[in-house]
Scaffold this motif. Structure first.
Motif, PDB file in Angstrom:
ATOM      1  N   ILE A 129       0.839  -1.202   0.000  1.00 24.48           N
ATOM      2  CA  ILE A 129       0.000   0.000   0.000  1.00 24.48           C
ATOM      3  C   ILE A 129       0.872   1.249   0.000  1.00 24.48           C
ATOM      4  CG2 ILE A 129      -1.623   1.342   1.414  1.00 24.48           C
ATOM      5  CD1 ILE A 129      -2.864  -1.351   2.292  1.00 24.48           C
ATOM      6  N   ASP A 130       1.912   1.275   0.840  1.00 26.34           N
ATOM      7  CA  ASP A 130       2.783   2.448   0.968  1.00 26.34           C
ATOM      8  C   ASP A 130       3.558   2.754  -0.309  1.00 26.34           C
ATOM      9  OD1 ASP A 130       1.865   2.792   3.532  1.00 26.34           O
ATOM     10  OD2 ASP A 130       3.639   1.887   4.497  1.00 26.34           O
ATOM     11  N   GLU A 131       3.812   1.757  -1.154  1.00 26.71           N
ATOM     12  CA  GLU A 131       4.544   1.973  -2.409  1.00 26.71           C
ATOM     13  C   GLU A 131       3.743   2.789  -3.424  1.00 26.71           C
ATOM     14  OE1 GLU A 131       5.856  -1.743  -4.050  1.00 26.71           O
ATOM     15  OE2 GLU A 131       6.942  -2.277  -2.232  1.00 26.71           O
ATOM     16  N   GLY A 132       2.432   2.948  -3.200  1.00 25.25           N
ATOM     17  CA  GLY A 132       1.609   3.744  -4.111  1.00 25.25           C
ATOM     18  C   GLY A 132       1.046   2.960  -5.277  1.00 25.25           C
ATOM     19  N   GLU A 170      -2.738   3.668  -5.855  1.00 31.29           N
ATOM     20  CA  GLU A 170      -2.986   4.979  -6.469  1.00 31.29           C
ATOM     21  C   GLU A 170      -2.601   4.966  -7.949  1.00 31.29           C
ATOM     22  OE1 GLU A 170      -1.476   4.536  -3.542  1.00 31.29           O
ATOM     23  OE2 GLU A 170      -2.451   5.851  -2.073  1.00 31.29           O
ATOM     24  N   GLN A 171      -1.439   4.356  -8.265  1.00 34.53           N
ATOM     25  CA  GLN A 171      -1.009   4.292  -9.665  1.00 34.53           C
ATOM     26  C   GLN A 171      -2.053   3.583 -10.521  1.00 34.53           C
ATOM     27  OE1 GLN A 171       2.946   2.883 -10.427  1.00 34.53           O
ATOM     28  NE2 GLN A 171       3.768   3.926  -8.614  1.00 34.53           N
ATOM     29  N   TYR A 172      -2.599   2.507  -9.966  1.00 36.84           N
ATOM     30  CA  TYR A 172      -3.617   1.770 -10.703  1.00 36.84           C
ATOM     31  C   TYR A 172      -4.887   2.611 -10.856  1.00 36.84           C
ATOM     32  CZ  TYR A 172      -7.347  -1.477 -11.759  1.00 36.84           C
ATOM     33  OH  TYR A 172      -8.428  -2.084 -12.327  1.00 36.84           O
ATOM     34  N   CYS A 173      -5.351   3.233  -9.769  1.00 35.46           N
ATOM     35  CA  CYS A 173      -6.592   4.009  -9.806  1.00 35.46           C
ATOM     36  C   CYS A 173      -6.512   5.210 -10.746  1.00 35.46           C
ATOM     37  CB  CYS A 173      -6.970   4.476  -8.400  1.00 35.46           C
ATOM     38  SG  CYS A 173      -7.582   3.144  -7.347  1.00 35.46           S
ATOM     39  N   GLU A 180      -1.529  -2.486 -15.697  1.00 34.24           N
ATOM     40  CA  GLU A 180      -1.112  -3.888 -15.669  1.00 34.24           C
ATOM     41  C   GLU A 180      -1.326  -4.521 -14.292  1.00 34.24           C
ATOM     42  OE1 GLU A 180       2.937  -3.842 -16.987  1.00 34.24           O
ATOM     43  OE2 GLU A 180       2.413  -3.099 -18.972  1.00 34.24           O
ATOM     44  N   LEU A 181      -1.493  -3.702 -13.277  1.00 33.16           N
ATOM     45  CA  LEU A 181      -1.707  -4.203 -11.924  1.00 33.16           C
ATOM     46  C   LEU A 181      -3.147  -4.645 -11.669  1.00 33.16           C
ATOM     47  CD1 LEU A 181       0.300  -1.552  -9.847  1.00 33.16           C
ATOM     48  CD2 LEU A 181       0.953  -3.922 -10.305  1.00 33.16           C
ATOM     49  N   GLY A 182      -4.026  -4.495 -12.636  1.00 33.16           N
ATOM     50  CA  GLY A 182      -5.444  -4.752 -12.451  1.00 33.16           C
ATOM     51  C   GLY A 182      -5.765  -6.111 -11.880  1.00 33.16           C
ATOM     52  N   ASN A 183      -5.266  -7.167 -12.496  1.00 28.30           N
ATOM     53  CA  ASN A 183      -5.560  -8.524 -12.013  1.00 28.30           C
ATOM     54  C   ASN A 183      -4.967  -8.766 -10.632  1.00 28.30           C
ATOM     55  OD1 ASN A 183      -7.005  -9.159 -14.306  1.00 28.30           O
ATOM     56  ND2 ASN A 183      -5.236 -10.036 -15.376  1.00 28.30           N
ATOM     57  N   GLU A 184      -3.750  -8.273 -10.449  1.00 30.12           N
ATOM     58  CA  GLU A 184      -3.071  -8.457  -9.160  1.00 30.12           C
ATOM     59  C   GLU A 184      -3.829  -7.761  -8.045  1.00 30.12           C
ATOM     60  OE1 GLU A 184       0.964  -6.599  -7.382  1.00 30.12           O
ATOM     61  OE2 GLU A 184       1.267  -7.883  -9.156  1.00 30.12           O
ATOM     62  N   ILE A 185      -4.213  -6.505  -8.272  1.00 28.28           N
ATOM     63  CA  ILE A 185      -4.922  -5.741  -7.244  1.00 28.28           C
ATOM     64  C   ILE A 185      -6.302  -6.347  -6.988  1.00 28.28           C
ATOM     65  CG2 ILE A 185      -6.012  -3.499  -6.761  1.00 28.28           C
ATOM     66  CD1 ILE A 185      -3.489  -2.201  -7.966  1.00 28.28           C
ATOM     67  N   SER A 186      -6.958  -6.795  -8.017  1.00 27.73           N
ATOM     68  CA  SER A 186      -8.266  -7.428  -7.842  1.00 27.73           C
ATOM     69  C   SER A 186      -8.161  -8.662  -6.939  1.00 27.73           C
ATOM     70  CB  SER A 186      -8.843  -7.807  -9.209  1.00 27.73           C
ATOM     71  OG  SER A 186     -10.118  -8.362  -9.068  1.00 27.73           O
TER      72      SER A 186
END
Length: 194
Positions: A7-10, A13-16, A22-28
């Motif tokens: 979370i602290d790495e941002g 926020e970068q995804y939003c 590219e982080l979409g599947n991972e964050i989901s």
């Protein structure tokens, strides 16, 4: 996985903000598995909504009419078959239809040309440099559709600034006047008979 570090790495926020889709599947997957990620995503989404509301620019009141006139625009206007004017009329089409009737700029202070009249409606092309003094209509419903220029209309206690493309209905039994704010105004004056 160090959830707090993630979370602290941002990353969220970068995804939003669309910087790292590219982080979409991972964050989901992380959002489903970790309540902290889901909570943080909810807070970010709310913050983005708040930011959007704070930064929002209110559209001009005329924007709705311009969109509606584009959606419901008359494809062509012909002098032998004029439609009634309304707040959704397309002033450019009307201007093309009547431009050959508009006098050169060195006209007298007032020019009027009757376009259409029957038992229901009268439409007149008006080119004027003159203000219209206060008046009231008791039987005939009146409206103005501005094709060129700017004027200010006082209708009862309300004041309206009209530009090309603006349409104004004058209610019966209501005092109104018009001030010409540009060198002249070209308009369609429309009267509807009861």
């Amino acid at each position: 996985m160090d959830i707090k570090g993630y979370i602290d790495e941002g990353n969220l926020e970068q995804y939003c903000f669309g910087f790292n889709t590219e982080l979409g599947n991972e964050i989901s997957a992380l959002r489903s598995a970790h309540a902290e990620i889901d909570q943080e995503m909810n807070e970010i989404e709310l913050a983005i909504e708040d930011l959007a509301l704070i930064q929002a620019i209110a559209p001009s009141p005329q924007l709705k009419n311009k969109i509606m006139s584009a959606l419901f625009a008359e494809e062509s206007i012909y002098l032998n078959n004029l439609p009634p004017t309304s707040k959704y009329s397309n002033y450019e089409n009307w201007l093309k239809a009547v431009e050959h009737l508009i006098p050169a700029e060195h006209f007298d202070d007032f020019f009027a040309h009757l376009l259409k009249q029957n038992e229901m409606i009268a439409q007149t092309l008006v080119v004027t440099k003159l203000d219209v003094p206060e008046e009231v209509h008791e039987v005939i419903s009146e409206s103005f559709f501005i094709l060129k220029g700017t004027c200010t209309c006082k209708v009862g206690s309300n004041i309206f600034t009209l530009n090309a493309g603006d349409h104004l209905e004058i209610p019966l039994h209501t005092t109104h006047d018009i001030r010409i704010d540009s060198p002249y105004v070209v308009a369609i004056l429309q009267h509807r008979f009861a």
